[in-house]
Design an enzyme around this catalytic site. Sequence first.
Site, mmCIF file in Angstrom:
data_model
loop_
_atom_site.group_PDB
_atom_site.id
_atom_site.type_symbol
_atom_site.label_atom_id
_atom_site.label_comp_id
_atom_site.label_asym_id
_atom_site.label_seq_id
_atom_site.Cartn_x
_atom_site.Cartn_y
_atom_site.Cartn_z
ATOM 1 N N ALA A 127 6.683 8.468 -1.094
ATOM 2 C CA ALA A 127 5.945 7.910 -2.229
ATOM 3 C C ALA A 127 6.835 7.015 -3.074
ATOM 4 O O ALA A 127 7.738 7.497 -3.766
ATOM 5 C CB ALA A 127 5.369 9.049 -3.083
ATOM 6 N N PRO A 131 1.106 3.077 -10.010
ATOM 7 C CA PRO A 131 -0.096 2.355 -10.443
ATOM 8 C C PRO A 131 0.182 0.949 -10.962
ATOM 9 O O PRO A 131 -0.632 0.047 -10.793
ATOM 10 C CB PRO A 131 -0.656 3.248 -11.562
ATOM 11 N N GLY A 134 3.398 -2.189 -6.563
ATOM 12 C CA GLY A 134 4.190 -1.678 -5.447
ATOM 13 C C GLY A 134 5.129 -2.703 -4.826
ATOM 14 O O GLY A 134 6.137 -2.347 -4.231
ATOM 15 N N ARG A 247 8.725 -1.469 9.285
ATOM 16 C CA ARG A 247 7.982 -2.717 9.568
ATOM 17 C C ARG A 247 7.782 -2.916 11.067
ATOM 18 O O ARG A 247 6.719 -3.372 11.498
ATOM 19 C CB ARG A 247 8.725 -3.909 8.935
ATOM 20 N N ARG A 272 -21.743 -10.864 30.570
ATOM 21 C CA ARG A 272 -22.829 -11.294 29.688
ATOM 22 C C ARG A 272 -23.168 -12.766 29.921
ATOM 23 O O ARG A 272 -22.263 -13.592 30.101
ATOM 24 C CB ARG A 272 -22.380 -11.090 28.240
ATOM 25 N N GLY A 343 -21.237 -10.187 19.232
ATOM 26 C CA GLY A 343 -22.585 -10.434 18.737
ATOM 27 C C GLY A 343 -23.000 -9.323 17.780
ATOM 28 O O GLY A 343 -22.151 -8.652 17.177
ATOM 29 N N GLU A 367 3.974 -1.401 3.704
ATOM 30 C CA GLU A 367 5.316 -1.762 4.231
ATOM 31 C C GLU A 367 5.650 -3.225 3.960
ATOM 32 O O GLU A 367 6.301 -3.884 4.770
ATOM 33 C CB GLU A 367 5.414 -1.480 5.747
ATOM 34 N N THR A 369 3.697 -6.561 1.700
ATOM 35 C CA THR A 369 2.530 -7.424 1.926
ATOM 36 C C THR A 369 2.982 -8.724 2.618
ATOM 37 O O THR A 369 4.170 -9.050 2.637
ATOM 38 C CB THR A 369 1.857 -7.805 0.582
ATOM 39 N N SER A 370 2.001 -9.453 3.128
ATOM 40 C CA SER A 370 2.332 -10.717 3.808
ATOM 41 C C SER A 370 3.085 -11.665 2.866
ATOM 42 O O SER A 370 3.990 -12.385 3.289
ATOM 43 C CB SER A 370 1.055 -11.400 4.300
HETATM 44 C C1 LIG Z 1 -3.511 2.125 3.508
HETATM 45 C C2 LIG Z 1 -2.303 2.038 2.623
HETATM 46 C C3 LIG Z 1 -1.301 2.992 2.754
HETATM 47 C C4 LIG Z 1 -0.164 2.966 1.936
HETATM 48 N N1 LIG Z 1 0.789 3.936 2.071
HETATM 49 C C5 LIG Z 1 1.839 3.973 1.218
HETATM 50 C C6 LIG Z 1 2.785 5.036 1.281
HETATM 51 O O1 LIG Z 1 2.684 5.935 2.118
HETATM 52 N N2 LIG Z 1 3.794 5.053 0.382
HETATM 53 C C7 LIG Z 1 3.942 4.088 -0.571
HETATM 54 O O2 LIG Z 1 4.890 4.172 -1.370
HETATM 55 N N3 LIG Z 1 3.044 3.055 -0.669
HETATM 56 C C8 LIG Z 1 2.006 2.984 0.207
HETATM 57 N N4 LIG Z 1 1.068 1.972 0.119
HETATM 58 C C9 LIG Z 1 1.174 1.024 -0.963
HETATM 59 C C10 LIG Z 1 1.648 -0.352 -0.534
HETATM 60 O O3 LIG Z 1 3.000 -0.301 -0.176
HETATM 61 C C11 LIG Z 1 1.368 -1.286 -1.710
HETATM 62 O O4 LIG Z 1 -0.033 -1.393 -1.848
HETATM 63 C C12 LIG Z 1 1.982 -2.657 -1.508
HETATM 64 O O5 LIG Z 1 3.384 -2.583 -1.573
HETATM 65 C C13 LIG Z 1 1.502 -3.647 -2.580
HETATM 66 O O6 LIG Z 1 1.642 -3.099 -3.856
HETATM 67 P P1 LIG Z 1 0.388 -3.102 -4.855
HETATM 68 O O7 LIG Z 1 -0.790 -2.556 -4.166
HETATM 69 O O8 LIG Z 1 0.805 -2.474 -6.120
HETATM 70 O O9 LIG Z 1 0.113 -4.640 -5.121
HETATM 71 P P2 LIG Z 1 0.937 -5.600 -6.085
HETATM 72 O O10 LIG Z 1 2.396 -5.443 -5.882
HETATM 73 O O11 LIG Z 1 0.428 -5.452 -7.474
HETATM 74 O O12 LIG Z 1 0.506 -7.022 -5.533
HETATM 75 C C14 LIG Z 1 -0.827 -7.530 -5.689
HETATM 76 C C15 LIG Z 1 -0.950 -8.812 -4.852
HETATM 77 O O13 LIG Z 1 0.000 -9.784 -5.354
HETATM 78 C C16 LIG Z 1 0.875 -10.191 -4.299
HETATM 79 N N5 LIG Z 1 2.215 -10.361 -4.870
HETATM 80 C C17 LIG Z 1 2.966 -9.438 -5.513
HETATM 81 N N6 LIG Z 1 4.139 -9.968 -5.889
HETATM 82 C C18 LIG Z 1 4.136 -11.260 -5.448
HETATM 83 C C19 LIG Z 1 5.054 -12.336 -5.525
HETATM 84 N N7 LIG Z 1 6.249 -12.200 -6.138
HETATM 85 N N8 LIG Z 1 4.709 -13.515 -4.975
HETATM 86 C C20 LIG Z 1 3.505 -13.681 -4.366
HETATM 87 N N9 LIG Z 1 2.592 -12.689 -4.266
HETATM 88 C C21 LIG Z 1 2.899 -11.506 -4.800
HETATM 89 C C22 LIG Z 1 0.840 -9.083 -3.274
HETATM 90 O O14 LIG Z 1 1.200 -9.544 -1.996
HETATM 91 C C23 LIG Z 1 -0.604 -8.619 -3.382
HETATM 92 O O15 LIG Z 1 -1.421 -9.423 -2.594
HETATM 93 C C24 LIG Z 1 -0.044 1.950 0.958
HETATM 94 C C25 LIG Z 1 -1.043 0.971 0.840
HETATM 95 C C26 LIG Z 1 -2.157 1.014 1.659
HETATM 96 C C27 LIG Z 1 -3.229 -0.028 1.504
#
Ligand SMILES: Cc1cc2nc3c(=O)[nH]c(=O)nc-3n(C[C@H](O)[C@H](O)[C@H](O)COP(=O)(O)OP(=O)(O)OC[C@H]3O[C@@H](n4cnc5c(N)ncnc54)[C@H](O)[C@@H]3O)c2cc1C
Length: 387
Positions: A127, A131, A134, A247, A272, A343, A367, A369-370
């Site tokens: 974890a 909130p 991340g 990753r 098909r 379809g 792990e 985001t893109s």
């Molecule tokens: C199914 C699932 C399982 C998960 N499991 C775990 C887990 O086991 N343990 C754990 O710790 N976390 C877990 N996560 C959390 C995940 O790691 C976070 O959701 C992720 O790191 C993004 O953080 P956030 O949701 O707070 O979004 P934010 O960090 O608030 O980002 C919101 C959006 O802004 C973009 N963004 C943020 N900063 C920048 C920047 N500097 N430049 C451009 N774009 C940016 C992000 O890419 C995203 O699209 C999980 C998430 C999901 C969906």
Amino acid sequence: MTLPDILGEDEATAAHRTRMRQLAAQHIAPHIEKAERLGMIVPEVRSAMAAAGCFGRALPVSCGGTGAGLRGFAVQQDELSRVWPTAAVAATWTNLSGLLLSKFGTPAHQDDLLRKAASGQALGAVAWTEPHGGSDAAGITTSARRVDAGWVLNGGKRLIDNITHADYVIVGARSDADAATRKGLSMFIVRRDDPGFVFGGTYDTLGLRAAGVGHFTLDDCLIPDDRLLGTEGRGFYQMMAMVEFGRIGVAAICLGIITAVLDATVAFLRDRSSFGRRLSGNEVILARIADLRVRLDAARLLTERAIRLYDAGIRCSTESAMAKLAASELSNDATATALHLHGGIGFTTETPVLRLFRDSPAFTIGEGTSEILRMIIGRDEFARAGE
Ligand SMILES: Cc1cc2nc3c(=O)[nH]c(=O)nc-3n(C[C@H](O)[C@H](O)[C@H](O)COP(=O)(O)OP(=O)(O)OC[C@H]3O[C@@H](n4cnc5c(N)ncnc54)[C@H](O)[C@@H]3O)c2cc1C
């Protein structure tokens, strides 16, 4: 010719792949519907995965793991995800938390918790996400205060895989409020029955519906001194040491999903016809299938490069980010294309494509985001150019 043929998958790896394929077909597939309805890895699946070594695949043999390293783990994740990505996600967190315990845990942690994790007796979670955000992993605010009896933790974590069913969770927290952001962070082992661990609930998610993704708070959670994992103030770096493994593991899950939907789509279209012509001979359809095939092989090659670097002990932060980015974005595109090419029936639960379409978006978020991965890859390009 398939890529494993060309890249030379050795006999042991090929046999492991076959075993994982059989496990998924015989012991996982029949239980998916029930597991997703109940929102849990049902005991039948958990015990079959445990018996097959899935929870300790990447962990050392000395700790009860199978010692298969990242390559064996990646093969497992690829094969399980062709059938049910949630099974691979469950295995991810026990292997990842187990690796943290095996690298940074005390002999007591390794004898007890790690052995239970490797055998599937205890489920783990990691974890970090909070909130308020991340992506900025160094910005966490959960606090850890040293007291005579150990440590007191306060804060909230959300979006944590496996937390609904986990027996223990490795938590990132700020143990030194005055230190610069990264240096004040440490890792702690929290058990579900620790006083002050308050499980907040399971999210109603788009996909991975049995992965137990939930949230919790630590309210004056008192843990003994020996639950500090590794070195105080090194938590961020300990976590980052796991990121490449995590990753590449996600890339392997996505390769499994893409392979499954591509195979399903080809099988569906083969027989098909439309307007008196077979769809398998239609140029528009062929082009879409060809694009998926090319991108799948490219993502597989990127993942293969990252696995080779990692298993050779070479840092591969950029290469693992590239593998995950390519595979996870293709997984979203491939599942959407597969659904469309089925379809109307693709829009129903009559084929497995709909479930994979729902599961896929998790992997462009977790792990890294893109956007964060592109940042890593882009920065590395400028660094190599000498900026
Ligand atoms: C199914 C699932 C399982 C998960 N499991 C775990 C887990 O086991 N343990 C754990 O710790 N976390 C877990 N996560 C959390 C995940 O790691 C976070 O959701 C992720 O790191 C993004 O953080 P956030 O949701 O707070 O979004 P934010 O960090 O608030 O980002 C919101 C959006 O802004 C973009 N963004 C943020 N900063 C920048 C920047 N500097 N430049 C451009 N774009 C940016 C992000 O890419 C995203 O699209 C999980 C998430 C999901 C969906």
